[in-house]
Design a protein around this motif. Structure first.
Motif, mmCIF file in Angstrom:
data_model
loop_
_atom_site.group_PDB
_atom_site.id
_atom_site.type_symbol
_atom_site.label_atom_id
_atom_site.label_comp_id
_atom_site.label_asym_id
_atom_site.label_seq_id
_atom_site.Cartn_x
_atom_site.Cartn_y
_atom_site.Cartn_z
ATOM 1 N N PHE B 33 0.838 -1.188 0.000
ATOM 2 C CA PHE B 33 0.000 0.000 0.000
ATOM 3 C C PHE B 33 0.881 1.249 0.000
ATOM 4 C CE2 PHE B 33 -3.943 -2.172 1.277
ATOM 5 C CZ PHE B 33 -3.438 -3.340 1.842
ATOM 6 N N TYR B 35 0.490 5.280 1.044
ATOM 7 C CA TYR B 35 -0.326 6.288 1.710
ATOM 8 C C TYR B 35 0.398 7.630 1.678
ATOM 9 C CZ TYR B 35 -3.049 2.563 4.038
ATOM 10 O OH TYR B 35 -3.860 1.492 4.330
ATOM 11 N N GLN B 37 0.390 11.286 4.012
ATOM 12 C CA GLN B 37 -0.094 11.905 5.247
ATOM 13 C C GLN B 37 0.236 13.389 5.242
ATOM 14 O OE1 GLN B 37 1.734 10.701 9.014
ATOM 15 N NE2 GLN B 37 -0.269 10.792 10.010
ATOM 16 N N LEU B 43 -4.449 10.843 6.732
ATOM 17 C CA LEU B 43 -3.859 9.695 6.047
ATOM 18 C C LEU B 43 -4.744 9.315 4.865
ATOM 19 C CD1 LEU B 43 -1.426 7.831 6.643
ATOM 20 C CD2 LEU B 43 -3.007 6.315 7.827
ATOM 21 N N LEU B 45 -5.103 6.878 1.338
ATOM 22 C CA LEU B 45 -4.617 5.752 0.552
ATOM 23 C C LEU B 45 -4.494 6.194 -0.901
ATOM 24 C CD1 LEU B 45 -3.913 2.718 0.305
ATOM 25 C CD2 LEU B 45 -6.353 2.317 -0.116
ATOM 26 N N TYR B 48 -2.728 0.542 -4.113
ATOM 27 C CA TYR B 48 -2.193 -0.678 -3.528
ATOM 28 C C TYR B 48 -2.114 -1.788 -4.559
ATOM 29 C CZ TYR B 48 -6.786 -2.939 -2.742
ATOM 30 O OH TYR B 48 -8.023 -3.533 -2.873
ATOM 31 N N PHE B 91 3.963 7.063 3.006
ATOM 32 C CA PHE B 91 4.209 5.790 3.692
ATOM 33 C C PHE B 91 3.909 4.629 2.768
ATOM 34 C CE2 PHE B 91 5.167 7.161 7.874
ATOM 35 C CZ PHE B 91 4.389 8.274 8.148
ATOM 36 N N PHE B 105 3.766 -0.762 8.468
ATOM 37 C CA PHE B 105 4.182 0.476 7.826
ATOM 38 C C PHE B 105 5.691 0.676 7.862
ATOM 39 C CE2 PHE B 105 0.387 3.114 6.942
ATOM 40 C CZ PHE B 105 -0.579 2.241 7.409
ATOM 41 N N GLY B 106 6.184 1.290 6.790
ATOM 42 C CA GLY B 106 7.556 1.753 6.776
ATOM 43 C C GLY B 106 7.683 3.079 7.500
ATOM 44 N N PRO B 107 8.908 3.603 7.580
ATOM 45 C CA PRO B 107 9.157 4.839 8.330
ATOM 46 C C PRO B 107 8.736 6.093 7.586
ATOM 47 C CG PRO B 107 11.190 4.035 7.383
ATOM 48 C CD PRO B 107 10.144 2.994 7.094
ATOM 49 N N ARG B 110 9.694 11.761 3.795
ATOM 50 C CA ARG B 110 9.208 13.135 3.984
ATOM 51 C C ARG B 110 9.613 13.946 2.771
ATOM 52 N NH1 ARG B 110 7.586 15.644 8.566
ATOM 53 N NH2 ARG B 110 8.337 13.831 9.707
#
Lengths: 112, 114
Positions: B33, B35, B37, B43, B45, B48, B91, B105-107, B110
């Motif tokens: 997925f 996302y 933010q 958040l 979507l 995916y 994300f 989730f990954g980190p 940014r």
């Protein structure tokens, strides 16, 4: 329409006190319910989920959540809050068909 | 400790430039997925994949965004051309799909578009 509501943008609690972060949902059928936590500059981290069975679900870091079908709620709880619990908490519902529906998030602030 | 990894962690670029974000899902996960933010939208979507095939990209601006999975260990999200309104944290999350609904989730990446 399917939706998840987190009615509080922020919850403030003193360290050592119990905390509750509220979540209600509007989904047909018997959805799966989730709580995720996001610490600053991090991704969302899975806390716990409800699929079926006991209405009280225990998760990571001492958190638990109570499923109430009649009230369509899934509130997150912890008996004694820690300052390190301060973070952004997301409720999510899985109504089927792959996708999670996330709430808008509630910022939890625990004061020393 | 299996984790979703994302690169780069931070990206600053100028408007009009191409941006590519990469994600390595947890080994064995067949669903990925993407996302976005932001403070304003929360958040969202974007798209995916299941078994590398796109299942839903309705959340993605089609004219400038594209998502692919060149192989099972790599997912990419591209923005071309980038605009300041694309500034957000992106994300990636992975999961076992129909067998297990939990997403990991990954980190995040940014992104700041100037």
């Amino acid at each position: 329409a399917q939706s998840v509501a987190q009615p509080e943008d922020q919850v403030n609690v003193a360290e050592g006190n119990p905390l509750t972060v509220k979540c209600t949902y509007s989904v047909s059928g018997n959805p799966y319910l989730f709580w995720y936590v996001q610490y600053p500059n991090r991704g969302l981290q899975f806390l716990l989920k409800y699929i079926t069975g006991d209405n009280l679900v225990k998760g990571s870091y001492g958190f638990e959540a109570e499923f109430n079908k009649s009230q369509t709620s899934f509130h997150l709880k912890k008996p004694s809050a820690l300052v390190s619990d301060s973070a952004l908490y997301f409720c999510a519902v899985f109504p089927g068909a792959d996708k999670l529906i996330f709430g808008t998030g509630t910022r939890l602030q625990v004061f020393p | 400790d299996a984790r979703v990894t994302q690169t780069p962690r931070d990206k600053v670029t100028e408007m009009g430039q191409e941006v590519t974000m990469r994600c390595q899902p947890i080994l064995g996960h067949n669903t990925v997925f993407w996302y976005r933010q932001t403070m304003m939208q929360g958040l969202e979507l974007l798209a995916y994949f299941r078994n590398r095939a796109p299942l839903d990209d309705s959340g993605m601006p089609k004219d400038r965004f594209s998502a692919e999975m060149p192989d099972a260990t790599l997912a990419t999200l591209k923005i071309q051309p980038s605009e300041p309104r694309d500034s957000a944290v992106y994300f990636c999350a992975s999961g076992l799909g129909e067998r297990e609904e939990t997403q990991y989730f990954g980190p995040g990446t940014r992104l700041l578009v100037l």
